[in-house]
Design an enzyme around this catalytic site. Structure first.
Site, short mmCIF file in Angstrom:
data_model
loop_
_atom_site.label_atom_id
_atom_site.label_comp_id
_atom_site.label_asym_id
_atom_site.label_seq_id
_atom_site.Cartn_x
_atom_site.Cartn_y
_atom_site.Cartn_z
N GLU A 147 0.84 -1.20 0.00
CA GLU A 147 0.00 0.00 0.00
C GLU A 147 0.88 1.25 0.00
O GLU A 147 1.96 1.27 0.59
CB GLU A 147 -0.87 -0.03 1.25
CG GLU A 147 -1.80 1.16 1.41
CD GLU A 147 -2.56 1.15 2.72
OE1 GLU A 147 -3.66 1.71 2.75
OE2 GLU A 147 -2.05 0.60 3.72
N CYS A 158 -4.70 -3.41 3.85
CA CYS A 158 -4.28 -3.00 5.19
C CYS A 158 -5.43 -3.02 6.20
O CYS A 158 -5.84 -4.08 6.66
CB CYS A 158 -3.62 -1.62 5.11
SG CYS A 158 -2.56 -1.22 6.53
N LYS A 168 -9.88 0.86 -1.40
CA LYS A 168 -9.88 0.51 0.02
C LYS A 168 -11.25 0.81 0.62
O LYS A 168 -11.77 1.92 0.46
CB LYS A 168 -8.79 1.30 0.74
CG LYS A 168 -8.52 0.87 2.17
CD LYS A 168 -7.32 1.63 2.73
CE LYS A 168 -6.94 1.15 4.12
NZ LYS A 168 -5.75 1.88 4.62
#
Length: 295
Positions: A45, A157, A123
């Site tokens: 990321e 993440c 995300k």
């Protein structure tokens, strides 16, 4: 089902002077992975945020605009390298325009295939910092996609810290979750790491983690230091190792970790493991208890 040799990058942040130096370094890592027999490489990321180190420090709004201006070059670069090296490349995440409103950007993962196909995933769960300091919008859809090795999904993440999203992926047939991450401390890393392992256990699937390591000599408000131990995780059950680790790298070393993912062994685990948390779940109970807690 085919085995997948996968390279997970612990991408080292270091001082660079030019954008060309950044792209040259990425090329070398792709070439090394391909020559080692990897069919896929995962970068972390915010990898392209490393490019912010070659320009004067800027606020997050300006940083988003700067990175978005590089989107065409980013897509062209990884499309060409995927084709030329015959390797699938999860090119970390990249900040780019998303949505219809002016000034809206997404933290977006791109997965490039040698045949030219590109799968993307915004995300879904933004961290408090991403909500407050970055002008980012959250993704509202989970992309489950087919590959020659089976179904995959990308949870970036913080996304891996929400069991509902990984369960949704597993229920749609995903057997490998790709997790590009950026954590700047051991606290953040172990939150992501332990959740990767929890998702692998409860859904009986593989999770591949990549992250940033190292630091820059000059502070940047977006990305300037990273902490990670990349690798691939499995259920903590036969036929895998008891600790659920297929392979991990050395903490905070700039390196690429090579693992062989055998999906037949995952099928064996699902059929003959000591426990079966993916199959033994009780949605009827959960839904009943969920109804009790509505306010």
């Amino acid at each position: 089902m085919k085995k997948l040799t996968i390279a997970t990058a612990q991408y080292g942040l270091a001082d660079i002077l030019t954008q060309e130096q950044f792209w040259t370094g990425i090329s070398a890592k792709i070439r090394e992975a391909a020559e080692s027999g990897a069919a896929m490489i995962i970068f972390p990321e915010y990898m392209t945020a490393h490019l912010l180190s070659v320009v004067p420090s800027m606020l997050h709004d300006d940083a988003c605009h700067f990175l978005d201006q590089l989107t065409d070059e980013y897509v062209r670069f990884f499309t060409e390298h995927s084709r030329e090296s015959n390797i699938a490349i999860l090119a970390g995440t990249h900040i780019c325009k998303e949505g219809e409103e002016e000034g809206e950007y997404a933290n977006k993962a791109f997965l490039f295939f040698p045949d030219g196909r590109i799968e993307t995933q915004c995300k879904v769960h933004l961290t408090p910092e991403e909500q407050i300091r970055w002008p980012l919008i959250a993704g509202d859809e989970l992309n489950v996609f087919d590959t020659e090795w089976g179904k995959m999904a990308i949870l970036t993440c913080y996304d891996i810290e929400f069991p509902e999203l990984a369960r949704a992926a597993a229920l749609r047939g995903v057997e490998l979750i790709l997790c590009p991450s950026y954590t700047d401390s051991a606290y953040g890393y172990y939150r992501v790491r332990h959740c990767c392992q929890a998702r692998a256990i409860e859904n009986q699937l593989f999770v591949a983690l990549s992250g940033l390591v190292g630091s820059l000599s000059e502070d940047r408000p977006q990305v300037d230091t990273g902490y990670c131990q990349a690798g691939v995780f499995t259920p903590c059950d036969l036929p895998f190792e008891a600790d659920g680790i297929l392979r991990v790298g050395e903490v905070n070393e700039d390196m690429t970790v090579l693992s062989v993912i055998d999906f037949h062994r995952l099928r064996e685990n699902r059929e003959r493991g000591a426990v079966a948390p993916f199959y033994d779940r009780r949605p009827d109970v959960y839904e009943h208890e969920h109804g009790k807690t509505q306010v």
